[in-house]
Design a protein around this motif. Structure first.
Motif, PDB file in Angstrom:
ATOM      1  N   ASN A 177      -2.930   4.397 -99.107  1.00 17.86           N
ATOM      2  CA  ASN A 177      -3.029   4.367-100.560  1.00 17.86           C
ATOM      3  C   ASN A 177      -4.481   4.571-100.953  1.00 17.86           C
ATOM      4  O   ASN A 177      -5.384   4.569-100.111  1.00 17.86           O
ATOM      5  CB  ASN A 177      -2.511   3.036-101.105  1.00 17.86           C
ATOM      6  CG  ASN A 177      -1.002   2.947-101.023  1.00 17.86           C
ATOM      7  OD1 ASN A 177      -0.296   3.953-101.063  1.00 17.86           O
ATOM      8  ND2 ASN A 177      -0.479   1.738-100.898  1.00 17.86           N
ATOM      9  N   GLY A 178      -4.724   4.708-102.245  1.00 17.42           N
ATOM     10  CA  GLY A 178      -6.071   4.993-102.697  1.00 17.42           C
ATOM     11  C   GLY A 178      -6.452   4.206-103.930  1.00 17.42           C
ATOM     12  O   GLY A 178      -5.704   3.353-104.424  1.00 17.42           O
ATOM     13  N   ILE A 179      -7.637   4.501-104.427  1.00 15.80           N
ATOM     14  CA  ILE A 179      -8.157   3.898-105.653  1.00 15.80           C
ATOM     15  C   ILE A 179      -8.862   4.983-106.457  1.00 15.80           C
ATOM     16  O   ILE A 179      -9.250   6.023-105.915  1.00 15.80           O
ATOM     17  CB  ILE A 179      -9.162   2.765-105.346  1.00 15.80           C
ATOM     18  CG1 ILE A 179     -10.282   3.272-104.435  1.00 15.80           C
ATOM     19  CG2 ILE A 179      -8.452   1.561-104.733  1.00 15.80           C
ATOM     20  CD1 ILE A 179     -11.402   2.286-104.213  1.00 15.80           C
ATOM     21  N   ASP A 180      -9.026   4.721-107.733  1.00 16.22           N
ATOM     22  CA  ASP A 180      -9.816   5.629-108.580  1.00 16.22           C
ATOM     23  C   ASP A 180     -11.264   5.152-108.515  1.00 16.22           C
ATOM     24  O   ASP A 180     -11.735   4.402-109.365  1.00 16.22           O
ATOM     25  CB  ASP A 180      -9.278   5.606-110.010  1.00 16.22           C
ATOM     26  CG  ASP A 180      -9.847   6.738-110.859  1.00 16.22           C
ATOM     27  OD1 ASP A 180     -10.931   7.231-110.528  1.00 16.22           O
ATOM     28  OD2 ASP A 180      -9.199   7.100-111.863  1.00 16.22           O
ATOM     29  N   TYR A 181     -11.954   5.580-107.480  1.00 14.67           N
ATOM     30  CA  TYR A 181     -13.287   5.043-107.184  1.00 14.67           C
ATOM     31  C   TYR A 181     -14.279   5.298-108.317  1.00 14.67           C
ATOM     32  O   TYR A 181     -15.027   4.398-108.709  1.00 14.67           O
ATOM     33  CB  TYR A 181     -13.809   5.655-105.883  1.00 14.67           C
ATOM     34  CG  TYR A 181     -15.154   5.122-105.464  1.00 14.67           C
ATOM     35  CD1 TYR A 181     -15.265   3.878-104.844  1.00 14.67           C
ATOM     36  CD2 TYR A 181     -16.322   5.851-105.688  1.00 14.67           C
ATOM     37  CE1 TYR A 181     -16.502   3.371-104.462  1.00 14.67           C
ATOM     38  CE2 TYR A 181     -17.559   5.357-105.304  1.00 14.67           C
ATOM     39  CZ  TYR A 181     -17.642   4.124-104.688  1.00 14.67           C
ATOM     40  OH  TYR A 181     -18.866   3.623-104.326  1.00 14.67           O
TER      41      TYR A 181
END
Length: 363
Positions: A177-181
């Motif tokens: 999964n990811g993040i909106d860095y």
């Protein structure tokens, strides 16, 4: 490529890790020129098919409560699986079905035609099914294992999930999964400060009662608990009985940006959960430059995100948690750069590139 995602819960009407993954990847893939469609329950008003951003959403069945008496609804799972069987179109190059609630994976497999069929696994329950459902849990275990045999294209969102899939005899590739860095970096720290922050649902496997007991063992350490859930009343009472209510603040649910701002103004983030399929909250805290305390458990993937420079892993006891919290507070002044460096590798644009390559290699 023509790509379909299949999952009953749809962001932004339902907010969770799996929902956010489907939303972020589908929108980014569409902006890269792919024809992307999402098949879910019709949580929105109006037409059965709507365009949200750059992605077409297809409501294959009416919305039905996801939970019944705090357990995932079998009726809802059946309704969605039948809706997929009746309404999933052909002509896709790729179909990616989220593993839960399992039954829709079988109907998607039947309708997949010549598409490359993927199942994305967010967690494996294994023998936790028995704790969850008692004797009926053996059926859940059997269905989970059968789901793992439906395709050779299994995607795991964490190393922990990959390891658990191997126990079911299924190989997989990890696409996390990811993040909106960049969005997290744009948010300013809050004016109010706390030593520790927790953010998440107030439910039993988050072990917040143990966190409060750990706070009672520490002097002059303040804690902010962000979130709502069925454990809220019990936790308020426990804080009073432990004599830490003057150092523990319950904020209730907050907007995402406000939550990030408060994490940024804290010294450490605490995630005492024993069940995390990925550990999104821990990763977001690292993107804020804040070290993380996590609990060692075979069902907690958040531990895999941490290094000795970015966090501390505790055993599941108040005393161990108190020691880990103190160590994380001591780490806070020098952890920021390394935390942000690791978190930046999980930006959604990076993850989108990974999933795009995985799909293309198997079409």
């Amino acid at each position: 490529m023509r790509i379909a995602y299949v999952y009953d819960a749809v962001y932004p009407w339902i907010k969770g890790g799996a929902e956010r993954r489907v939303y972020e990847l589908s929108q980014r893939l569409a902006r890269r020129g792919h024809d992307v469609h999402c098949y879910g329950a019709r949580w929105w008003d109006g037409e059965r098919e709507i365009k949200l951003g750059d992605v077409w959403h297809h409501g294959v069945c009416p919305p039905h409560p996801l939970y019944n008496k705090n357990k995932r609804s079998v009726k809802q799972a059946l309704l969605f699986a039948l809706g997929v069987l009746r309404n999933l179109e052909g002509g896709f190059d790729v179909i990616d079905c989220q593993e839960f609630p399992y039954l829709s994976c079988f109907s998607t497999r039947l309708r997949s035609g010549g598409a490359s069929f993927f199942i994305t696994w967010h967690e494996i329950w294994g023998d936790y099914w028995i704790e969850y459902l008692g004797v009926s849990g053996y059926l859940g275990m059997a269905v989970e294992k059968a789901t793992a045999t439906l395709t050779g294209n299994n995607i795991a969102v964490s190393e922990m999930t990959r390891r658990e899939l191997l126990k079911l005899g299924a190989g997989s590739i990890v696409v996390p999964n990811g993040i909106d860095y960049s969005h997290i970096q744009s948010i300013r720290p809050a004016d109010s400060e706390h030593d520790l922050v927790f953010a998440g649902r107030l439910i039993s496997h988050k072990n917040l009662h143990m966190l409060l007991e750990a706070i009672a063992l520490l002097s002059d350490v303040s804690l902010l608990i962000i979130g709502e859930g069925p454990e809220a009343s019990r936790l308020h009472s426990l804080a009073r009985s432990l004599g830490v209510d003057n150092r523990v603040r319950f904020s209730g649910f907050l907007k995402y940006e406000d939550t990030i701002a408060l994490i940024k103004s804290s010294r450490a983030f605490v995630l005492p959960s024993t069940r995390e399929g990925f550990g999104m909250a821990a990763l977001e805290a690292m993107a804020c430059g804040v070290p993380v305390v996590a609990v060692r458990h075979r069902m907690n993937a958040a531990c895999d995100l941490l290094t000795p420079e970015t966090g501390v892993i505790s055993e599941l006891s108040p005393a161990s948690m108190a020691d880990a919290i103190q160590a994380a507070l001591d780490l806070s002044r020098k952890a920021g750069q390394k935390c942000r460096e690791i978190a930046s590798r999980y930006d959604w644009d990076v993850i989108c590139g990974e999933i795009e390559r995985v799909y293309a290699e198997r079409v």
